[in-house]
Design a protein around this motif. Structure first.
Motif, short mmCIF file in Angstrom:
data_model
loop_
_atom_site.label_atom_id
_atom_site.label_comp_id
_atom_site.label_asym_id
_atom_site.label_seq_id
_atom_site.Cartn_x
_atom_site.Cartn_y
_atom_site.Cartn_z
N LYS A 44 -4.48 3.65 -4.36
CA LYS A 44 -4.38 3.85 -2.91
C LYS A 44 -5.69 3.48 -2.23
O LYS A 44 -5.70 2.85 -1.18
N ILE A 45 -6.80 3.87 -2.85
CA ILE A 45 -8.11 3.54 -2.30
C ILE A 45 -8.32 2.03 -2.35
O ILE A 45 -8.81 1.43 -1.38
N SER B 210 0.82 -1.22 0.00
CA SER B 210 0.00 0.00 0.00
C SER B 210 0.85 1.26 0.00
O SER B 210 0.43 2.29 -0.51
N PRO C 87 -4.10 7.71 -6.94
CA PRO C 87 -5.13 7.78 -5.88
C PRO C 87 -6.13 6.62 -5.93
O PRO C 87 -6.60 6.17 -4.89
N ILE D 299 -8.91 -0.42 0.88
CA ILE D 299 -10.08 -1.29 0.97
C ILE D 299 -9.65 -2.74 1.17
O ILE D 299 -10.17 -3.44 2.05
#
Length: 177
Positions: free
Chosen positions: A48-49, A39, A45, A53
Motif C-alpha cells: 500500500k505504501i 492501489s 501495508p 509512493i
C-alpha cells in the motif's frame, strides 16, 4: 548550430517531434492510471505504501509533462487506447467523462465542462476533433463523427456526421466504409 554526437543527435531529432512528445505523455499517463487503479487491490501495508509512493510519483511526473508539452488530460482513465494528438503546439485540454478508442485530436482543442453543468462531454469511437475546436458542456459525440476546425460544440452530435460552425451545426454524413 549545436553539435551532437551519435545517439544524442538521433534523440534530439526524435525527441522534438509532436508525435514523440505525445507518446511520452501518454506513457506516463498510462503508468499513473496503472498505479492508481491497482492501489485499491493491495492488502499488504508495505505494498500500500509502495502504491501510494508510485501513484504520487507518476502524478507529479504527469503534471510536469503536461506543463512542458502543453497537453492536459484532466481525468485519468477517461481516454481510450489508440488516442492520437497529431499537433500539440497550440495546447490540448481534455476534461471529458470518457473518450473512447482511436480518437484524433489536433492543436488548440478544448474539451470541458460548462459552469453550472455537472457532467462532462462523452466522446465516441473514431472521432476527429480538428484544430481549435471546442466541446463544452453535457454533450455526447457519436462514433465516427468529425468536428470541423474552430467549431464550438454545445449540443449532441449524431453518429457518423460532420459538424461545423459556432455553434456547431450539421453539415453532412460521413461515408460508411
Amino acid at each position: 548550430m549545436k553539435c551532437y554526437g551519435g545517439n544524442r543527435l538521433l534523440k534530439h531529432w526524435i525527441g522534438n517531434t509532436d508525435g514523440y512528445r505525445v507518446y511520452r505523455y501518454l506513457k506516463v499517463l498510462r503508468y499513473y492510471e496503472y498505479w492508481l487503479n491497482t492501489s485499491s487491490q493491495c492488502c499488504n501495508p508495505i505494498t500500500k505504501i509502495l502504491h501510494a509512493i508510485m501513484t504520487n510519483y507518476y502524478k507529479l511526473k504527469l503534471s510536469r509533462k503536461a506543463g512542458k508539452y502543453n497537453i492536459n488530460i484532466c481525468r485519468p482513465n477517461s481516454v481510450g487506447y489508440g488516442f492520437r494528438a497529431t499537433h500539440i503546439n497550440g495546447g490540448v485540454i481534455i476534461n471529458c467523462e470518457s473518450m473512447e478508442n482511436y480518437c484524433v485530436v489536433n492543436s488548440g482543442v478544448v474539451v470541458g465542462v460548462k459552469t453550472g453543468v455537472e457532467r462532462a462531454p462523452i466522446i465516441g469511437n473514431h472521432v476527429e476533433l480538428a484544430t481549435g475546436c471546442k466541446v463544452i458542456g453535457d454533450v455526447v459525440i457519436g462514433d465516427n463523427a468529425i468536428v470541423a476546425p474552430n467549431s464550438v460544440v454545445v449540443k449532441d452530435v449524431e453518429q457518423g456526421t460532420i459538424v461545423s460552425g459556432v455553434p456547431a451545426k450539421f453539415l453532412k454524413t460521413t461515408r460508411k466504409v
